[in-house]
Design a protein around this motif. Structure first.
Motif, PDB file in Angstrom:
ATOM      1  N   ALA A 157      -5.201  16.896  17.417  1.00  0.00           N
ATOM      2  CA  ALA A 157      -5.352  16.793  15.968  1.00  0.00           C
ATOM      3  C   ALA A 157      -4.018  17.019  15.254  1.00  0.00           C
ATOM      4  N   LEU A 158      -3.239  17.974  15.720  1.00  0.00           N
ATOM      5  CA  LEU A 158      -1.938  18.242  15.091  1.00  0.00           C
ATOM      6  C   LEU A 158      -0.981  17.065  15.259  1.00  0.00           C
ATOM      7  N   PHE A 159      -0.994  16.431  16.411  1.00  0.00           N
ATOM      8  CA  PHE A 159      -0.153  15.248  16.612  1.00  0.00           C
ATOM      9  C   PHE A 159      -0.583  14.123  15.677  1.00  0.00           C
ATOM     10  N   ARG A 160      -1.903  13.916  15.548  1.00  0.00           N
ATOM     11  CA  ARG A 160      -2.384  12.857  14.646  1.00  0.00           C
ATOM     12  C   ARG A 160      -1.982  13.179  13.217  1.00  0.00           C
ATOM     13  N   LEU A 161      -2.094  14.454  12.813  1.00  0.00           N
ATOM     14  CA  LEU A 161      -1.700  14.848  11.469  1.00  0.00           C
ATOM     15  C   LEU A 161      -0.208  14.574  11.253  1.00  0.00           C
ATOM     16  N   GLY A 162       0.610  14.894  12.236  1.00  0.00           N
ATOM     17  CA  GLY A 162       2.041  14.610  12.130  1.00  0.00           C
ATOM     18  C   GLY A 162       2.306  13.125  11.948  1.00  0.00           C
ATOM     19  N   GLU A 163       1.561  12.306  12.669  1.00  0.00           N
ATOM     20  CA  GLU A 163       1.755  10.860  12.556  1.00  0.00           C
ATOM     21  C   GLU A 163       1.262  10.336  11.203  1.00  0.00           C
ATOM     22  N   VAL A 164       0.171  10.911  10.683  1.00  0.00           N
ATOM     23  CA  VAL A 164      -0.311  10.530   9.357  1.00  0.00           C
ATOM     24  C   VAL A 164       0.736  10.887   8.306  1.00  0.00           C
ATOM     25  N   VAL A 165       1.279  12.087   8.397  1.00  0.00           N
ATOM     26  CA  VAL A 165       2.304  12.514   7.445  1.00  0.00           C
ATOM     27  C   VAL A 165       3.515  11.589   7.539  1.00  0.00           C
ATOM     28  N   MET A 166       3.936  11.261   8.737  1.00  0.00           N
ATOM     29  CA  MET A 166       5.090  10.380   8.928  1.00  0.00           C
ATOM     30  C   MET A 166       4.835   9.013   8.281  1.00  0.00           C
ATOM     31  N   GLY A 167       3.649   8.462   8.482  1.00  0.00           N
ATOM     32  CA  GLY A 167       3.318   7.170   7.894  1.00  0.00           C
ATOM     33  C   GLY A 167       3.247   7.215   6.377  1.00  0.00           C
ATOM     34  N   ALA A 168       2.650   8.274   5.839  1.00  0.00           N
ATOM     35  CA  ALA A 168       2.535   8.409   4.382  1.00  0.00           C
ATOM     36  C   ALA A 168       3.911   8.585   3.742  1.00  0.00           C
ATOM     37  N   VAL A 169       4.755   9.394   4.347  1.00  0.00           N
ATOM     38  CA  VAL A 169       6.113   9.595   3.823  1.00  0.00           C
ATOM     39  C   VAL A 169       6.891   8.282   3.876  1.00  0.00           C
ATOM     40  N   ALA A 170       6.721   7.527   4.951  1.00  0.00           N
ATOM     41  CA  ALA A 170       7.404   6.238   5.064  1.00  0.00           C
ATOM     42  C   ALA A 170       6.973   5.296   3.943  1.00  0.00           C
ATOM     43  N   ALA A 171       5.673   5.237   3.665  1.00  0.00           N
ATOM     44  CA  ALA A 171       5.170   4.367   2.600  1.00  0.00           C
ATOM     45  C   ALA A 171       5.695   4.814   1.235  1.00  0.00           C
ATOM     46  N   LEU A 172       5.714   6.123   0.994  1.00  0.00           N
ATOM     47  CA  LEU A 172       6.244   6.637  -0.268  1.00  0.00           C
ATOM     48  C   LEU A 172       7.715   6.278  -0.435  1.00  0.00           C
ATOM     49  N   LEU A 173       8.486   6.487   0.610  1.00  0.00           N
ATOM     50  CA  LEU A 173       9.918   6.212   0.564  1.00  0.00           C
ATOM     51  C   LEU A 173      10.195   4.725   0.345  1.00  0.00           C
ATOM     52  N   VAL A 174       9.542   3.879   1.102  1.00  0.00           N
ATOM     53  CA  VAL A 174       9.760   2.431   0.970  1.00  0.00           C
ATOM     54  C   VAL A 174       9.342   1.954  -0.420  1.00  0.00           C
ATOM     55  N   THR A 175       8.210   2.446  -0.917  1.00  0.00           N
ATOM     56  CA  THR A 175       7.754   2.020  -2.243  1.00  0.00           C
ATOM     57  C   THR A 175       8.715   2.480  -3.320  1.00  0.00           C
ATOM     58  N   ARG A 176       9.194   3.712  -3.216  1.00  0.00           N
ATOM     59  CA  ARG A 176      10.151   4.245  -4.197  1.00  0.00           C
ATOM     60  C   ARG A 176      11.443   3.430  -4.189  1.00  0.00           C
ATOM     61  N   LEU A 177      11.938   3.101  -3.001  1.00  0.00           N
ATOM     62  CA  LEU A 177      13.196   2.366  -2.904  1.00  0.00           C
ATOM     63  C   LEU A 177      13.049   0.883  -3.254  1.00  0.00           C
ATOM     64  N   SER A 178      11.892   0.317  -3.008  1.00  0.00           N
ATOM     65  CA  SER A 178      11.720  -1.114  -3.253  1.00  0.00           C
ATOM     66  C   SER A 178      11.363  -1.436  -4.701  1.00  0.00           C
ATOM     67  N   ALA A 179      10.833  -0.479  -5.447  1.00  0.00           N
ATOM     68  CA  ALA A 179      10.378  -0.746  -6.820  1.00  0.00           C
ATOM     69  C   ALA A 179      11.479  -1.325  -7.708  1.00  0.00           C
ATOM     70  N   PRO A 180      12.686  -0.740  -7.736  1.00  0.00           N
ATOM     71  CA  PRO A 180      13.719  -1.317  -8.601  1.00  0.00           C
ATOM     72  C   PRO A 180      14.126  -2.736  -8.170  1.00  0.00           C
ATOM     73  N   ILE A 181      14.132  -2.965  -6.876  1.00  0.00           N
ATOM     74  CA  ILE A 181      14.485  -4.293  -6.367  1.00  0.00           C
ATOM     75  C   ILE A 181      13.414  -5.301  -6.783  1.00  0.00           C
ATOM     76  N   GLU A 182      12.160  -4.923  -6.623  1.00  0.00           N
ATOM     77  CA  GLU A 182      11.064  -5.820  -7.006  1.00  0.00           C
ATOM     78  C   GLU A 182      11.078  -6.096  -8.506  1.00  0.00           C
ATOM     79  N   ARG A 183      11.346  -5.085  -9.318  1.00  0.00           N
ATOM     80  CA  ARG A 183      11.402  -5.295 -10.771  1.00  0.00           C
ATOM     81  C   ARG A 183      12.504  -6.276 -11.108  1.00  0.00           C
ATOM     82  N   ARG A 184      13.631  -6.145 -10.437  1.00  0.00           N
ATOM     83  CA  ARG A 184      14.746  -7.052 -10.703  1.00  0.00           C
ATOM     84  C   ARG A 184      14.404  -8.475 -10.286  1.00  0.00           C
ATOM     85  N   LEU A 185      13.798  -8.636  -9.107  1.00  0.00           N
ATOM     86  CA  LEU A 185      13.488  -9.977  -8.609  1.00  0.00           C
ATOM     87  C   LEU A 185      12.294 -10.607  -9.310  1.00  0.00           C
TER      88      LEU A 185
END
Length: 191
Positions: A157-185
């Motif tokens: 369960a702890l390993f799965r939780l770590g992987e969920v956190v990793m995936g959620a953080v990745a989505a947050l980071l990518v969305t935060r970084l891509s938003a200005p680029i998408e607005r520009r394009l």
């Protein structure tokens, strides 16, 4: 000024109505706008899945595909939506993991224990006003209790939780970084 609580049936009807209105707005987009919006979403999901997967492997989690799955499932159109979806993933994974571990420890992997854990996890999320987290809690209970694994339920369960956190953080980071680029394009009015 306090408003009197609305009857449950009225609230559920309103939620359904809002969902239908959102669907109508999406259908009103031109094919070009749907293509551009869909492409932007797909690129965010691919980038988040890759970051989650390789990030999980980099920190020693051996099943990085769970991080990729989480990243894809929480990727949305805006940072606020991703933030809420990530919260639901995290809370649902914690509740599902804890309930699944407790049920597995008490009854040792029997299907009635799984069904009861599923019932408890889903109900608990709704009681906490996190209905969307309930789906994740249910999936997590299912993974913890029914997917064959090595080691203890807690470790799994702890390993799965770590992987969920990793995936959620990745989505947050990518969305935060891509938003200005998408607005520009796409332009601020095109999103």
């Amino acid at each position: 000024m306090n408003q009197a609580p609305r009857p449950l049936a009225e609230l559920l009807r309103r939620v359904e109505q809002v969902g239908e209105e959102v669907a109508q707005l999406r259908h009103a987009l031109s094919r070009r706008d749907r293509l551009l919006t869909g492409l932007a979403y797909a690129l965010r999901a691919v980038a988040a899945a890759a970051l989650g997967y390789y990030g999980a492997l980099a920190v020693g989690l051996t099943q990085g595909f769970w991080a990729a799955i989480t990243a894809i499932s929480v990727t949305q159109a805006s940072y606020a939506e991703v933030s809420h979806s990530s919260r639901d993933q995290f809370v649902g994974a914690i509740i599902g993991g804890l309930v699944g571990i407790a049920a597995a420890a008490l009854v040792h992997n029997q299907f009635p224990a799984y069904a009861l854990a599923l019932l408890v996890g889903l109900t608990l999320c709704w009681m906490l006003d996190l209905g969307a987290a309930g789906r994740v809690a249910g999936v997590t209970v299912t993974i913890v209790m029914l997917v064959p694994h090595e080691g203890t339920f807690l470790q799994f369960a702890l390993f799965r939780l770590g992987e969920v956190v990793m995936g959620a953080v990745a989505a947050l980071l990518v969305t935060r970084l891509s938003a200005p680029i998408e607005r520009r394009l796409l332009g601020p009015g095109d999103r």
